[in-house]
Design a protein around this motif. Structure first.
Motif, PDB file in Angstrom:
ATOM      1  N   ASN A  79     -31.967 -11.614  -5.516  1.00  0.00           N
ATOM      2  CA  ASN A  79     -32.494 -10.071  -5.469  1.00  0.00           C
ATOM      3  C   ASN A  79     -32.645  -9.200  -4.380  1.00  0.00           C
ATOM      4  O   ASN A  79     -33.090  -8.231  -4.322  1.00  0.00           O
ATOM      5  N   TYR A  80     -31.624  -9.644  -3.249  1.00  0.00           N
ATOM      6  CA  TYR A  80     -31.407  -8.993  -1.999  1.00  0.00           C
ATOM      7  C   TYR A  80     -30.844  -7.550  -1.927  1.00  0.00           C
ATOM      8  O   TYR A  80     -29.415  -7.870  -2.426  1.00  0.00           O
ATOM      9  N   GLY A  81     -31.437  -6.467  -2.069  1.00  0.00           N
ATOM     10  CA  GLY A  81     -30.675  -5.163  -2.423  1.00  0.00           C
ATOM     11  C   GLY A  81     -30.918  -4.983  -3.827  1.00  0.00           C
ATOM     12  O   GLY A  81     -30.673  -5.672  -4.773  1.00  0.00           O
ATOM     13  N   TYR A  82     -30.980  -3.748  -3.895  1.00  0.00           N
ATOM     14  CA  TYR A  82     -31.152  -3.098  -5.254  1.00  0.00           C
ATOM     15  C   TYR A  82     -29.974  -2.267  -5.848  1.00  0.00           C
ATOM     16  O   TYR A  82     -29.234  -1.455  -5.213  1.00  0.00           O
ATOM     17  N   LEU A  83     -29.426  -2.879  -7.077  1.00  0.00           N
ATOM     18  CA  LEU A  83     -28.190  -1.953  -7.841  1.00  0.00           C
ATOM     19  C   LEU A  83     -28.856  -1.004  -8.997  1.00  0.00           C
ATOM     20  O   LEU A  83     -29.682  -1.631  -9.566  1.00  0.00           O
ATOM     21  N   THR A  84     -28.508   0.200  -9.009  1.00  0.00           N
ATOM     22  CA  THR A  84     -28.977   0.963 -10.061  1.00  0.00           C
ATOM     23  C   THR A  84     -28.338   0.726 -11.106  1.00  0.00           C
ATOM     24  O   THR A  84     -27.417   0.028 -11.311  1.00  0.00           O
ATOM     25  N   TRP A  85     -28.960   1.370 -12.317  1.00  0.00           N
ATOM     26  CA  TRP A  85     -28.443   1.080 -13.846  1.00  0.00           C
ATOM     27  C   TRP A  85     -26.930   1.160 -13.953  1.00  0.00           C
ATOM     28  O   TRP A  85     -26.192   0.471 -14.722  1.00  0.00           O
ATOM     29  N   GLU A  86     -26.163   2.132 -13.231  1.00  0.00           N
ATOM     30  CA  GLU A  86     -24.874   2.389 -13.402  1.00  0.00           C
ATOM     31  C   GLU A  86     -24.200   1.040 -13.116  1.00  0.00           C
ATOM     32  O   GLU A  86     -22.902   0.948 -13.639  1.00  0.00           O
ATOM     33  N   TRP A  87     -24.525   0.422 -12.144  1.00  0.00           N
ATOM     34  CA  TRP A  87     -23.608  -0.794 -11.708  1.00  0.00           C
ATOM     35  C   TRP A  87     -23.870  -2.007 -12.558  1.00  0.00           C
ATOM     36  O   TRP A  87     -23.070  -2.720 -12.990  1.00  0.00           O
ATOM     37  N   ALA A  88     -25.144  -1.991 -13.445  1.00  0.00           N
ATOM     38  CA  ALA A  88     -25.294  -3.090 -14.468  1.00  0.00           C
ATOM     39  C   ALA A  88     -24.318  -2.677 -15.499  1.00  0.00           C
ATOM     40  O   ALA A  88     -23.976  -3.457 -16.232  1.00  0.00           O
ATOM     41  N   PHE A 112     -30.115  14.388   0.938  1.00  0.00           N
ATOM     42  CA  PHE A 112     -29.520  15.462  -0.321  1.00  0.00           C
ATOM     43  C   PHE A 112     -29.764  14.991  -1.782  1.00  0.00           C
ATOM     44  O   PHE A 112     -30.477  15.469  -2.471  1.00  0.00           O
ATOM     45  N   VAL A 113     -29.338  13.933  -2.191  1.00  0.00           N
ATOM     46  CA  VAL A 113     -29.154  13.144  -3.645  1.00  0.00           C
ATOM     47  C   VAL A 113     -29.472  11.793  -3.152  1.00  0.00           C
ATOM     48  O   VAL A 113     -28.743  11.403  -2.371  1.00  0.00           O
ATOM     49  N   PRO A 114     -29.932  11.187  -4.297  1.00  0.00           N
ATOM     50  CA  PRO A 114     -30.049   9.674  -4.115  1.00  0.00           C
ATOM     51  C   PRO A 114     -28.576   8.845  -4.058  1.00  0.00           C
ATOM     52  O   PRO A 114     -28.702   7.781  -3.468  1.00  0.00           O
ATOM     53  N   ASP A 115     -27.608   9.480  -4.596  1.00  0.00           N
ATOM     54  CA  ASP A 115     -26.208   8.797  -4.721  1.00  0.00           C
ATOM     55  C   ASP A 115     -25.599   8.725  -3.301  1.00  0.00           C
ATOM     56  O   ASP A 115     -24.900   7.705  -2.863  1.00  0.00           O
ATOM     57  N   GLU A 116     -26.152   9.455  -2.222  1.00  0.00           N
ATOM     58  CA  GLU A 116     -25.586   9.029  -1.006  1.00  0.00           C
ATOM     59  C   GLU A 116     -26.017   7.681  -0.371  1.00  0.00           C
ATOM     60  O   GLU A 116     -25.596   7.267   0.742  1.00  0.00           O
ATOM     61  N   TYR A 117     -27.089   6.957  -1.034  1.00  0.00           N
ATOM     62  CA  TYR A 117     -27.492   5.765  -0.539  1.00  0.00           C
ATOM     63  C   TYR A 117     -27.236   4.886  -1.631  1.00  0.00           C
ATOM     64  O   TYR A 117     -26.579   3.496  -1.688  1.00  0.00           O
ATOM     65  N   TRP A 118     -27.553   5.141  -2.688  1.00  0.00           N
ATOM     66  CA  TRP A 118     -27.421   4.033  -4.172  1.00  0.00           C
ATOM     67  C   TRP A 118     -26.064   3.722  -4.738  1.00  0.00           C
ATOM     68  O   TRP A 118     -25.680   3.010  -5.333  1.00  0.00           O
ATOM     69  N   GLN A 119     -25.141   4.697  -4.354  1.00  0.00           N
ATOM     70  CA  GLN A 119     -23.649   4.527  -4.674  1.00  0.00           C
ATOM     71  C   GLN A 119     -22.595   4.322  -3.639  1.00  0.00           C
ATOM     72  O   GLN A 119     -21.596   4.170  -3.531  1.00  0.00           O
ATOM     73  N   SER A 120     -23.381   3.926  -2.303  1.00  0.00           N
ATOM     74  CA  SER A 120     -22.573   3.633  -1.159  1.00  0.00           C
ATOM     75  C   SER A 120     -23.354   2.561  -0.114  1.00  0.00           C
ATOM     76  O   SER A 120     -22.816   1.434  -0.223  1.00  0.00           O
ATOM     77  N   LEU A 121     -24.204   3.025   0.678  1.00  0.00           N
ATOM     78  CA  LEU A 121     -24.707   2.513   1.714  1.00  0.00           C
ATOM     79  C   LEU A 121     -25.717   1.162   1.122  1.00  0.00           C
ATOM     80  O   LEU A 121     -25.506   0.087   1.604  1.00  0.00           O
TER      81      LEU A 121
END
Length: 302
Positions: A50-59, A26-35
């Motif tokens: 560097n294992y696993g990627y966090l989007t800019w919101e987390w930074a 549906f939207v990227p957030d269902e993965y990037w903000q949770s799983l």
């Protein structure tokens, strides 16, 4: 529909089927903000920073770890059981979300049965299961989904005028948890909490014995969780407010015209329920109008 237990079993079965049938993104957030975040929380190793990627919101400290922690707990359990293979990592969190959605469906049924009658509750339950958008989104690991479920749970304890089912502490705690997970959850509850405050005879007790303790516990817990995983003290809700409201930087990623929610958003989500929604708005008893006000307020604010 019989008692809560058989109904819950039926609903869990339906939402499990729902979970397996919905296989799209549906939207990227269902993965990037949770799983993805939960996976990093559990499987990040000291020698692989560097294992696993966090989007800019987390930074920028705009997202909190409270919601991903739910799935991180699941991942950790799978890891300890040596069952952390790909398929289980994909499906177990979604199944957990589906079970929570089923509990919310039943809670909604029980709420309406308490306020009205069994026949009305069955109609609401049927509409809930037939909602295309609920079917499409309720098993996804989105903060929006969890906010929706917590809102239903909170409504079941909301002190509706003329009802004896309310519990200020419980509904405020659920609201606070929803706000911790997704700060915009505060919007629909502003008119509802304000209405409760106006009708409450012991206003000081409501503030001192419910609002303040609940707020301190939830914000404090959120702060501690984020301190552990950010490595520093971060008040996510304040950062979110600054970024999206005070600085209005969220519009950089796109915005809708003022009428979008009325002309497109709400009608599309309601789908075939739209005429019944309008009909219900016209016939709604006076004591339920506060909920209609909350809907209108939310759409206007968004």
């Amino acid at each position: 529909a019989g008692g809560p237990a058989p109904l819950l079993a039926l609903t869990v079965g339906l939402r499990t089927l729902n979970c397996f049938l919905v296989q799209t993104s549906f939207v990227p957030d269902e993965y990037w903000q949770s799983l993805e975040v939960a996976h990093r929380m559990v499987f990040k190793y000291p020698w692989r920073n560097n294992y696993g990627y966090l989007t800019w919101e987390w930074a920028n400290g705009l997202r909190g770890y409270s919601y991903p922690l739910i799935f991180a707990s699941i991942y950790k359990a799978l890891q300890l059981l040596a069952k952390d293979d790909v398929q289980l990592l994909i499906w177990v969190p979604r199944l957990a979300q589906a079970v929570l959605a089923a509990f919310a469906d039943v809670k909604l049924y029980l709420l309406v049965r308490h306020l009205e009658n069994a026949e009305t509750a069955k109609c609401v339950y049927f509409c809930q299961l037939c909602s295309w958008f609920t079917w499409y989104s309720c098993t996804r690991t989105l903060t929006n989904t969890m906010e929706t479920l917590l809102t239903i749970f909170a409504l079941s304890y909301y002190p509706i005028k003329g009802s004896k089912m309310g519990s200020s502490c419980k509904y405020l705690a659920l609201i606070a948890l929803a706000i911790v997970i997704r700060p915009t959850a505060v919007i629909p509850w502003i008119p509802l909490v304000f209405s409760h405050f106006l009708q409450e005879k012991r206003k000081a007790d409501l503030i001192l014995h419910n609002c303040i303790p609940v707020g301190l516990v939830t914000v404090g817990t959120s702060l501690i969780i984020d301190r552990v995983f950010f490595g520093e003290w971060v008040l996510v809700q304040l950062n979110f407010l600054k970024f999206n409201v005070l600085q209005n930087l969220g519009t950089f990623y796109g915005s809708h015209p003022w009428h979008w929610y009325f002309t497109q958003g709400l009608p599309v989500i309601l789908g075939t329920h739209l005429p019944f929604f309008i009909h219900g708005c016209v016939l709604a008893p006076k004591r339920y109008r506060i909920f209609l006000m909350a809907v209108i307020w939310t759409v206007l604010v968004y």
